[in-house]
Enzyme design. Structure first.
Site, PDB file in Angstrom:
ATOM      1  N   HIS A  49       0.827  -1.239   0.173  1.00 60.16           N
ATOM      2  CA  HIS A  49       0.021  -0.059   0.173  1.00 60.16           C
ATOM      3  C   HIS A  49       0.869   1.136  -0.136  1.00 60.16           C
ATOM      4  O   HIS A  49       2.031   1.023   0.157  1.00 60.16           O
ATOM      5  CB  HIS A  49      -1.001   0.122   1.038  1.00 60.16           C
TER       6      HIS A  49
HETATM    7  P1  TYD Z   1      -1.497  -2.976   7.577  1.00 62.27           P
HETATM    8  O1  TYD Z   1      -1.314  -1.454   7.962  1.00 62.27           O
HETATM    9  O2  TYD Z   1      -2.315  -3.167   6.438  1.00 62.27           O
HETATM   10  O3  TYD Z   1      -0.325  -3.880   7.912  1.00 62.27           O
HETATM   11  P2  TYD Z   1       1.038  -4.065   6.953  1.00 62.27           P
HETATM   12  O4  TYD Z   1       1.254  -2.813   6.123  1.00 62.27           O
HETATM   13  O5  TYD Z   1       2.087  -4.201   7.923  1.00 62.27           O
HETATM   14  O6  TYD Z   1       0.877  -5.228   6.279  1.00 62.27           O
HETATM   15  O7  TYD Z   1      -2.663  -3.301   8.821  1.00 62.27           O
HETATM   16  C1  TYD Z   1      -3.172  -4.664   8.882  1.00 62.27           C
HETATM   17  C2  TYD Z   1      -4.210  -4.708   9.837  1.00 62.27           C
HETATM   18  O8  TYD Z   1      -4.100  -4.204  11.087  1.00 62.27           O
HETATM   19  C3  TYD Z   1      -5.425  -4.025   9.064  1.00 62.27           C
HETATM   20  O9  TYD Z   1      -6.733  -4.640   9.162  1.00 62.27           O
HETATM   21  C4  TYD Z   1      -5.521  -2.527   9.734  1.00 62.27           C
HETATM   22  C5  TYD Z   1      -5.068  -3.052  11.378  1.00 62.27           C
HETATM   23  N1  TYD Z   1      -4.258  -2.006  11.894  1.00 62.27           N
HETATM   24  C6  TYD Z   1      -4.988  -1.204  12.846  1.00 62.27           C
HETATM   25  O10 TYD Z   1      -5.909  -1.410  13.356  1.00 62.27           O
HETATM   26  N2  TYD Z   1      -4.202  -0.053  13.348  1.00 62.27           N
HETATM   27  C7  TYD Z   1      -3.151   0.082  13.023  1.00 62.27           C
HETATM   28  O11 TYD Z   1      -2.329   1.148  13.486  1.00 62.27           O
HETATM   29  C8  TYD Z   1      -2.310  -0.488  12.076  1.00 62.27           C
HETATM   30  C9  TYD Z   1      -1.113  -0.252  11.362  1.00 62.27           C
HETATM   31  C10 TYD Z   1      -3.072  -1.478  11.534  1.00 62.27           C
END
Ligand code: TYD
Length: 132
Positions: A49
């Site tokens: 992303h």
């Molecule tokens: P995501 O940011 O997509 O993780 P990465 O980039 O590390 O792969 O987040 C994964 C999941 O966690 C998504 O469902 C949203 C949740 N999340 C939160 O609830 N709060 C947060 O601060 C973060 C970063 C993620």
């Protein structure tokens, strides 16, 4: 620029090492949120992303992992292998991270609270928003 590496000041002696991060000349934004990621299998690819506004400083506090960064024109891979450096990524940079060592702990310091509306999770939408 895809990213910036920040070298942290380390306090430490025979009793151990310490890095303190706070807003100032050495740190680029007010920290609103901190989260960390661990126990990720080596081949998993996280991220996939970009953010519309949020900036991050990412620290591999234990172990190592690789970040692939992409600004729509250039793609570059950076290995994070030390807790004494931070990877500063501004907004509108596509990121993926993978190749996690077994002991990898990634700590993320973010400039904004969690907001799903700030995420761009589709690469084609990312490219379109860059052009727009
Ligand atoms: P995501 O940011 O997509 O993780 P990465 O980039 O590390 O792969 O987040 C994964 C999941 O966690 C998504 O469902 C949203 C949740 N999340 C939160 O609830 N709060 C947060 O601060 C973060 C970063 C993620």
């Amino acid at each position: 620029m895809l990213y910036n590496i920040i070298d942290f000041e380390v306090c430490g002696d025979h009793s151990g090492k310490l890095v303190a991060l706070e807003k100032g000349a050495e740190f680029p934004f007010d920290i609103k949120r901190v989260y960390y990621i661990w126990q990720t299998d080596r081949d998993v690819v996280r991220g996939k992303h970009a953010h519309r506004a949020l900036e991050q400083v990412i620290v591999c506090v234990s172990g190592s992992c690789d970040f692939i960064l992409d600004d729509g024109a250039t793609r570059q891979c950076i290995s994070l292998t030390t807790p004494v450096q931070g990877l500063h990524i501004k907004s509108r940079i596509w990121r993926e991270f993978t190749n996690f060592s077994e002991d990898c702990v990634v700590m993320v310091l973010a400039s904004e609270h969690y907001d799903e509306a700030d995420y761009i999770r589709d690469y084609d939408v990312f490219l379109k928003e860059l052009k727009g």
